[in-house]
Design an enzyme around this catalytic site. Structure first.
Site, short mmCIF file in Angstrom:
data_model
loop_
_atom_site.label_atom_id
_atom_site.label_comp_id
_atom_site.label_asym_id
_atom_site.label_seq_id
_atom_site.Cartn_x
_atom_site.Cartn_y
_atom_site.Cartn_z
N SER A 96 0.83 -1.20 0.00
CA SER A 96 0.00 0.00 0.00
C SER A 96 0.86 1.25 0.00
O SER A 96 1.97 1.26 0.54
CB SER A 96 -0.89 0.00 1.25
OG SER A 96 -1.52 1.26 1.43
N TYR A 119 -2.29 -0.32 10.01
CA TYR A 119 -2.49 -0.87 8.68
C TYR A 119 -1.21 -0.73 7.86
O TYR A 119 -0.73 -1.69 7.25
CB TYR A 119 -3.63 -0.16 7.98
CG TYR A 119 -3.75 -0.48 6.50
CD1 TYR A 119 -4.15 -1.75 6.09
CD2 TYR A 119 -3.46 0.47 5.53
CE1 TYR A 119 -4.25 -2.06 4.74
CE2 TYR A 119 -3.56 0.17 4.18
CZ TYR A 119 -3.96 -1.09 3.79
OH TYR A 119 -4.05 -1.40 2.46
#
Length: 332
Positions: free
Chosen positions: A131, A156
């Site tokens: 990501s 995350y």
């Protein structure tokens, strides 16, 4: 043709990638735990589209959780996968503040299970989702895979960077070719309802007020789903070899790419594109920046272009128009 495992197969990217690879004759096994992080009905509808299409005969779906160690072991033992594309993960920056254990189970424990499956199953190439969140508060633009990414600002992001480190360890120890993809704000039809473009469209159409953080001054490198799928396909067919990487001097068969549009778009332009597509102005509630958010994401895709010849290029206006058209039909 290849036998390919796609995890997160009922997810947004997994659904579109599955269709694209099936059309090219690959044999696909898809797994997903169909959790309720967002409306499971949308996930079921994605699966129905594939299952009802006669041309997708080389597809088998299995409901399975990445954290189910025994289940994943059996999956790899029962199949000889050529390629694994790991898109399954607990997504979302803000939700990681509310429910951290979901990220440990899926993104860390689950990823180790996939790595072990690839190791014992002699998989030829593991492609996995990272990501743009790994860049944290990096102020250098555009974000390059050569930049340091050791200061994540959300759990995350920390799990995604951990995936890259874990993949490198397995590439080094067991000579497993691995390629990590740092996705930049993916959007499009059949997308995730928890994403801003989805909720903005819903609220603008229904006349509700939308929350706009940082006065709409944030910039994102929005990447249309078709470009993401093409990027995955291009990278999937380019297996890294032991001759150095983009992020270190390692000789492991390991690679990292940014998958982004290379054109940062302001939140204000983004909202205008939705307004035009909806034919309706938004009611706005301006708010400060949220914890865990970053002001700008902007992808350096030179490595992707160099090695594959591909560069995402769908404009925000074109992509949003296609999304809103789908949204109106889907929700009538």
């Amino acid at each position: 043709m290849n036998k390919i495992l796609i995890t997160g197969a009922a997810g947004f990217i997994g659904f579109h990638l599955t269709q694209a690879l099936l059309k090219k004759g690959h044999n696909i096994v898809g797994i997903d735990n169909l959790n309720s992080y967002y409306d499971p009905q949308l996930k079921h509808n994605r699966l129905e589209i594939i299952n009802k299409n006669d041309i997708y005969k080389n597809y088998r779906f299995i409901k399975l959780n990445l954290a189910d160690r025994i289940g994943i072991e059996h999956l790899f033992a029962d199949n000889q996968f050529d390629i694994v594309i790991n898109l399954g993960a607990q997504a979302g920056v803000r939700y990681s503040i509310e429910n951290p254990h979901a990220y440990v189970d899926s993104n860390l424990v689950g990823f180790v299970n996939i790595l072990e499956g690839c190791r014992h199953g002699k998989v030829k190439h593991l492609v996995y989702a990272s990501s743009s969140s790994v860049y944290g508060m990096n102020i250098k633009q555009p974000f390059s895979t050569k930049d340091r990414v050791d200061q994540p600002i959300s759990l995350y992001a920390a799990t995604k960077k951990s995936n890259e480190l874990m993949a490198h360890a397995y590439s080094h120890l067991y000579n497993i070719p691995t390629t990590g993809l740092r996705f930049f704000t993916v959007y499009g039809p059949m997308g995730r309802p928890d994403m801003a473009y989805f909720s903005f469209t819903k609220k603008i159409i229904s006349g509700e007020t939308i929350d706009i953080f940082n006065n709409g001054e944030m910039q994102r490198d929005f990447t249309y789903i078709d470009d993401v799928v093409e990027g995955i396909e291009q990278v999937m067919n380019r297996v890294p070899c032991s001759q150095g990487t983009t992020t270190s001097n390692s000789n492991a068969p390991y690679m990292i790419y940014n998958i982004g549009n290379n054109q940062p778009v302001s939140l204000r332009r983004f909202i205008t594109a939705i307004e035009i597509a909806c034919g309706k102005k938004a009611k706005e509630n301006l708010l400060p920046m949220q914890d865990g958010d970053v002001p700008v994401t902007y992808a350096d895709v030179d490595e992707l272009i160099l090695h594959t010849g591909f560069k995402p290029n769908t404009s925000i206006e074109s992509g949003i128009s296609q999304f809103v058209s789908w949204y109106k039909k889907y929700y009538k």
